[in-house]
Write a protein that holds these residues in place. Structure first.
Motif, short mmCIF file in Angstrom:
data_model
loop_
_atom_site.label_atom_id
_atom_site.label_comp_id
_atom_site.label_asym_id
_atom_site.label_seq_id
_atom_site.Cartn_x
_atom_site.Cartn_y
_atom_site.Cartn_z
N LEU A 10 0.82 -1.20 0.00
CA LEU A 10 0.00 0.00 0.00
C LEU A 10 0.86 1.26 0.00
O LEU A 10 0.62 2.20 -0.77
N LEU A 11 1.90 1.27 0.83
CA LEU A 11 2.76 2.45 0.92
C LEU A 11 3.57 2.66 -0.36
O LEU A 11 3.75 3.79 -0.81
N LEU A 12 4.04 1.57 -0.95
CA LEU A 12 4.79 1.69 -2.21
C LEU A 12 3.89 2.22 -3.32
O LEU A 12 4.32 3.04 -4.15
N LEU A 13 2.65 1.76 -3.36
CA LEU A 13 1.72 2.24 -4.39
C LEU A 13 1.38 3.71 -4.17
O LEU A 13 1.24 4.47 -5.13
N GLN A 14 1.22 4.12 -2.93
CA GLN A 14 0.96 5.54 -2.65
C GLN A 14 2.14 6.40 -3.06
O GLN A 14 1.97 7.54 -3.50
N THR A 15 3.35 5.87 -2.92
CA THR A 15 4.55 6.64 -3.23
C THR A 15 4.83 6.68 -4.73
O THR A 15 5.17 7.73 -5.28
N ALA A 21 3.92 -5.74 -11.16
CA ALA A 21 3.84 -6.78 -10.13
C ALA A 21 5.20 -7.42 -9.87
O ALA A 21 5.55 -7.72 -8.72
N HIS A 22 5.99 -7.60 -10.93
CA HIS A 22 7.30 -8.24 -10.73
C HIS A 22 8.23 -7.36 -9.90
O HIS A 22 9.08 -7.86 -9.16
N GLU A 23 8.07 -6.03 -10.01
CA GLU A 23 8.91 -5.12 -9.22
C GLU A 23 8.53 -5.19 -7.75
O GLU A 23 9.40 -5.21 -6.87
N LEU A 24 7.22 -5.24 -7.48
CA LEU A 24 6.78 -5.41 -6.09
C LEU A 24 7.28 -6.73 -5.53
O LEU A 24 7.72 -6.81 -4.38
N ALA A 25 7.22 -7.77 -6.35
CA ALA A 25 7.68 -9.09 -5.91
C ALA A 25 9.17 -9.06 -5.56
O ALA A 25 9.60 -9.63 -4.55
N ASP A 26 9.97 -8.38 -6.40
CA ASP A 26 11.40 -8.27 -6.13
C ASP A 26 11.68 -7.48 -4.86
O ASP A 26 12.54 -7.85 -4.05
N VAL A 105 7.10 6.90 5.95
CA VAL A 105 7.33 8.34 5.91
C VAL A 105 7.20 8.87 4.48
O VAL A 105 6.58 9.90 4.23
N MET A 106 7.81 8.15 3.52
CA MET A 106 7.75 8.59 2.13
C MET A 106 6.31 8.66 1.64
O MET A 106 5.92 9.60 0.94
N ALA A 107 5.51 7.66 2.01
CA ALA A 107 4.12 7.65 1.57
C ALA A 107 3.32 8.78 2.21
O ALA A 107 2.37 9.30 1.63
N ALA A 108 3.73 9.17 3.42
CA ALA A 108 2.98 10.19 4.14
C ALA A 108 3.44 11.61 3.82
O ALA A 108 2.75 12.57 4.14
N LEU A 109 4.60 11.75 3.17
CA LEU A 109 5.10 13.09 2.86
C LEU A 109 4.18 13.82 1.89
O LEU A 109 3.63 13.21 0.97
N PRO A 110 4.01 15.09 2.08
CA PRO A 110 3.31 15.89 1.05
C PRO A 110 4.01 15.74 -0.29
O PRO A 110 5.24 15.69 -0.36
#
Length: 325
Positions: A10-15, A21-26, A105-110
């Protein structure tokens, strides 16, 4: 844990927005099939996430679904990423936790501050080890951490520098300090501050009784007191040398821990004057490695020590070169 992995997705997608999918898997060290199952789990829990297959596909959140945390300035966001110095968190077993926290933190940053934080993590690196310091021995900080965080006394089997056998001490810990890549335990022993180098602790046992620290004293105060004792220890030796300019950069790198001050260099002379400070005169022997590009100016005992070291090396080579009878 699956819950941690779902939150990481979730945080990676927000960022990042759309992510293959393969990048998330890695990134999360799982299979692509597991990523798709996790996406289904997120969707079932009410998170508006969807996957598009194909060459330009990926996994993405619906536009507008995110959590913004305001209050962080651009400089504050940079500071968080510089804080992630390599080595310190690994020794405490917190590398994974740090990475996870930074993703949060990265996901929450403005949005305007995210690029600056990302650039900082790629452009600033903090390396706390010294040049030519050699490999550091592995240090087990688990029991020391337990004592520090639970406010319990410790029984240490500790070997002092130069001693063959360890001694046994009962101590009252204040905390752990990492200085130049070396971990120290700051503790009271018999109501006085003591410093224990973690890689000399042979064994540590957590005791049932609570710590008995001096009233009103915190870790920072105890550390400052101990540091002054080390830095103000009598018997130091100030040494002045002249170094050939061609070898100056290398000399300064290898002698960084002994520099009394940075040399003043006018850029004109072939020789540059450098001032050093050693704990004992014998430490001046390390200057011998630059003997072809260095002259010891003062004091006389430093010149004598380097000359004696050179004589010892010469005698050794002569002995090695002698024919055997």
């Amino acid at each position: 844990m699956k819950a941690d992995r779902l939150l990481s997705i979730l945080l990676l997608l927000q960022t990042r927005g759309r992510v293959p999918a393969h990048e998330l898997a890695d990134r999360l060290e799982v299979s692509v099939r597991t990523i798709y199952r996790d996406v289904e789990a997120l969707s079932a829990s009410g998170v508006p996430v969807y996957a598009e297959r194909g060459r330009h596909g990926g996994i993405e959140l619906l536009a507008g679904f995110r959590t913004d945390v305001t209050g962080l300035t651009a400089d504050e966001s940079r500071a968080l990423f510089i804080l992630a110095a390599q080595g310190t968190h690994a020794a405490l077993g917190l590398d994974d936790a740090l990475g996870f926290a930074l993703r949060k933190v990265m996901a929450a940053l403005p949005a305007p501050y995210r690029p600056a934080a990302e650039v900082t993590s790629r452009r600033i690196l903090v390396d706390s080890t010294r040049w030519k310091g050699g490999p550091q021995p592995a240090v087990d900080l688990d029991v020391l951490q337990d004592a520090v965080f639970t406010d319990r006394r410790l029984r240490l089997r500790y070997r002092h520098s130069g001693a063959k056998e360890p001694n046994t001490y009962t101590v009252d810990p204040y905390g752990l300090v990492s200085k130049a890549g070396v971990w120290y335990l700051v503790a009271d022993r018999r109501a006085g501050p003591r410093l224990f180098r973690a890689d000399r602790v042979h064994s540590a046992t957590l005791l049932p009784e609570p710590v008995k620290r001096r009233p009103g004293v915190e870790l920072a105060q105890a550390w400052a007191e101990l540091r002054r004792q080390v830095e103000d220890r009598p018997g130091g030796l100030d040494v002045t040398v002249r170094v050939r300019r061609a070898r100056l950069d290398m000399f300064l790198r290898l002698s960084a821990s002994s520099l009394a001050e940075l040399p003043t260099d006018d850029g004109e002379n072939d020789w540059v004057t450098v001032r050093l400070s050693y704990g004992v005169v014998r430490e001046a022997r390390q200057l011998l490695q630059f003997a072809d590009a260095l002259e010891v100016v003062s004091p006389p005992e430093a010149r004598a020590e380097v000359a004696a070291a050179a004589a010892s090396v010469t005698e050794l080579y002569q002995r090695v070169g002698e024919p055997r009878s």
